[in-house]
Scaffold this motif. Sequence first.
Motif, PDB file in Angstrom:
ATOM      1  N   ALA A 136       0.847  -1.198   0.000  1.00 20.80           N
ATOM      2  CA  ALA A 136       0.000   0.000   0.000  1.00 20.80           C
ATOM      3  C   ALA A 136       0.880   1.245   0.000  1.00 20.80           C
ATOM      4  O   ALA A 136       1.961   1.260   0.612  1.00 20.80           O
ATOM      5  N   ASP A 138       0.671   3.975   1.517  1.00 21.79           N
ATOM      6  CA  ASP A 138       0.931   4.455   2.874  1.00 21.79           C
ATOM      7  C   ASP A 138       0.980   3.260   3.837  1.00 21.79           C
ATOM      8  O   ASP A 138       0.388   3.280   4.912  1.00 21.79           O
ATOM      9  N   GLY A 139       1.708   2.228   3.421  1.00 20.42           N
ATOM     10  CA  GLY A 139       1.761   0.986   4.181  1.00 20.42           C
ATOM     11  C   GLY A 139       2.266   1.143   5.601  1.00 20.42           C
ATOM     12  O   GLY A 139       1.771   0.477   6.522  1.00 20.42           O
ATOM     13  N   LEU A 142      -0.549   2.583   7.684  1.00 18.03           N
ATOM     14  CA  LEU A 142      -1.613   1.591   7.818  1.00 18.03           C
ATOM     15  C   LEU A 142      -1.218   0.465   8.765  1.00 18.03           C
ATOM     16  O   LEU A 142      -2.050  -0.066   9.501  1.00 18.03           O
ATOM     17  N   ARG A 215     -12.193  -2.107   6.748  1.00 16.48           N
ATOM     18  CA  ARG A 215     -11.856  -0.734   6.358  1.00 16.48           C
ATOM     19  C   ARG A 215     -11.918  -0.512   4.842  1.00 16.48           C
ATOM     20  O   ARG A 215     -12.055   0.612   4.370  1.00 16.48           O
ATOM     21  N   ALA A 383      -4.654  -3.971  -1.292  1.00 20.66           N
ATOM     22  CA  ALA A 383      -3.992  -2.665  -1.252  1.00 20.66           C
ATOM     23  C   ALA A 383      -4.903  -1.569  -1.783  1.00 20.66           C
ATOM     24  O   ALA A 383      -4.974  -0.463  -1.222  1.00 20.66           O
ATOM     25  N   GLU A 384      -5.623  -1.873  -2.873  1.00 18.95           N
ATOM     26  CA  GLU A 384      -6.535  -0.877  -3.444  1.00 18.95           C
ATOM     27  C   GLU A 384      -7.744  -0.639  -2.548  1.00 18.95           C
ATOM     28  O   GLU A 384      -8.326   0.446  -2.558  1.00 18.95           O
ATOM     29  N   ILE A 386      -7.779  -0.438   0.697  1.00 14.93           N
ATOM     30  CA  ILE A 386      -7.470   0.426   1.834  1.00 14.93           C
ATOM     31  C   ILE A 386      -6.588   1.613   1.471  1.00 14.93           C
ATOM     32  O   ILE A 386      -6.387   2.507   2.292  1.00 14.93           O
ATOM     33  N   SER A 387      -6.048   1.603   0.234  1.00 12.86           N
ATOM     34  CA  SER A 387      -5.116   2.657  -0.142  1.00 12.86           C
ATOM     35  C   SER A 387      -4.940   2.628  -1.656  1.00 12.86           C
ATOM     36  O   SER A 387      -5.903   2.455  -2.396  1.00 12.86           O
ATOM     37  N   THR A 388      -3.709   2.753  -2.090  1.00  9.45           N
ATOM     38  CA  THR A 388      -3.343   2.639  -3.502  1.00  9.45           C
ATOM     39  C   THR A 388      -2.223   1.623  -3.619  1.00  9.45           C
ATOM     40  O   THR A 388      -1.257   1.654  -2.844  1.00  9.45           O
ATOM     41  N   TYR A 389      -2.342   0.712  -4.574  1.00 10.28           N
ATOM     42  CA  TYR A 389      -1.316  -0.314  -4.771  1.00 10.28           C
ATOM     43  C   TYR A 389      -0.033   0.331  -5.290  1.00 10.28           C
ATOM     44  O   TYR A 389      -0.037   1.033  -6.299  1.00 10.28           O
TER      45      TYR A 389
END
Length: 680
Positions: A136, A138-139, A142, A215, A383-384, A386-389
């Motif tokens: 992610a 912003d891994g 997260l 989430r 990843a997508e 909860i965020s962006t891959y």
Amino acid sequence: MTDTNDVVGTLIERSNRLGADPRNTNYAGGNTSAKGSTTDPVTGQDVELLWVKGSGGDLGTLTEKGLAVLRLDRMRALTEVYPGVDREDEMVAAFDYCLHGKGGAAPSIDTAMHGLVEAAHVDHLHPDSGIALATAADGEALTKECFGDRVVWVPWRRPGFQLGLDIAAIKAANPQAIGCILGGHGITAWGDSSEQCEERSLEIIQTAERFIAERGKDEPFGPAVPGYEPLPADERRARAASLAPIIRGLASTDKPQVGHFNDSDVVLEFLSREKLQPLAALGTSCPDHFLRTKVRPLVLDLPASAPLDEVTTRLKELHAAYREDYQAYYDRHATPDSPAIRGADPAIVLIPGVGMFSFGKDKQTARVAGEFYVNAINVMRGAEAISTYAPIPESEKFRIEYWALEEAKLQRMPKPKPLATRVALVTGAGSGIGKATAERLAAEGACVVVADLNGEAATQTAAEIGNTDVAVPVTVDVTDEAQIAAALNEAVLAFGGVDLIVNNAGLSISKPLLETTVKDWDLQHDVMARGSFLVSREAARVMIDQGMGGDIVYISSKNGVFAGPNNVAYGATKADQAHQVRLLAAELGEHGIRVNGVNPDGVVRGSGIFAGGWGAKRAAVYGVPEEELGAFYAQRTLLKREVLPEHVANAVFALTGGDLSHTTGLHIPVDAGVAAAFLR
């Protein structure tokens, strides 16, 4: 002092449990370890040891032989001579000087992670949920949100000695932590006992799963694209069977490949969504994933309903572009020390509405590559959601794909068997000559489709040869066009295509001319002359679409040349088969397809034909007991030797194993020498 049997046994049990669930780690991915003490047989003193899964092993099937065993003091002493990250690869060779005793597996690149971390038990795994956090954008944030300070973030670093030092330092600085998320890669957990370590691994995996589910957004791949939805099941598999040989031929431009087809819901849903193209272009992230799947897949950009000829044309265009792009990728990142490019063809081909084709040097490799891409789809979804891959940079992917250590591992692989990557379909393979031929071709590296009218016999033969990565059964009546087409479809869906056909299905009815009925005549011609023609015709379609050449072998007979008594129908149909060899050799040569024949005689033992009544009738013709028929045939030959099914199989292999690459239109006698049947 530790009970080493207990340590090793517990480690194996933990590894097998973790590796049995694909949610925890991929095939051959991740590693586990345990530390303990034993008595050094040389000094009589206690010595601390590390048992860790060795290079190339699989957790789900790990045994004690798959463990590397190292002296912990010597392994940790390597920190004093570590020359720095620029030369960390040298440490892998140094692990060999830390081994305890003889035998065991070669230490893997991840050995340092296990040895340097101050914990009795360590698990390093590649769960989809963990990699979703790790990839992610912003891994790190997260991970903090998901776990608090119970699991810590480790920035991306290529696996190796330095990563082991990093994790050891982070663990020491965070005594409350049970494990870590490795950026772009996976997870590592540790514990004081094997049970605690396993519990913590599962806690990390399952907590990440819940976090993503609770989430994450509902449609992480975006909305469905009209026209890209999955075709109905029957239509989908029919189109897959039509496309498989074409795609396999393209994927085998540099070297022949075996294929695997996957039309699972996970795959089809991804292929129908708006983000398919941009996400696929980003490629996979976990090192284990893209080593199997290449840096990115080839994706067809046409709807599921597009005409087949339009799809074929577009696939060829996309394949040419893919090869150019892959060469450019190699040229962008290669250094003078990089291994040579290993081929520019895709390992994964995605066809919207139809499914995924994956390729490798054998069926297992092709299947596992597909499984890894399913892992990658799950990672991208998480990843997508909860965020962006955001996978690791392309340059880092290249450093792993063309790693000198990876190249050395590939160079240590055993030399391929003569028929490796070849897909064979053998008719009448449930018994006798067909069974012996299927067994021999598989033993020489081929994937085998065991075809027989008797489905139970086909299933038994296939099971005796091996699992479905090696042999699959099909029930087929070779007189039926539809059944033959279906059998070829099963073959291409199982292995990607067909390269080698053995027309062996047959029967015989021994009667004088005046007692031979039209039914007798038609049955034998339908099974052998018509059946061989139909199988060869359908197989030739596949081989021509592949563009990889091929072999068609007819199991004819001495009786196609020699006029024996009381078998006019059998002898005539065998002569028909013999001439089909000549005709097809002349017609198919321009496609690189070789057509040859084998002329056996007197194959009594193990023969389905002889056991079905032909033996008794031929014995009566010659006036000998049926049980002595084989010996009788042997005595009338020049060599005085009985011919067995495996001798015929040997001839099939001789024709197809590579040494007779420029031979077509040939008939090989396997009759121990029957002068009247000499071809010249």
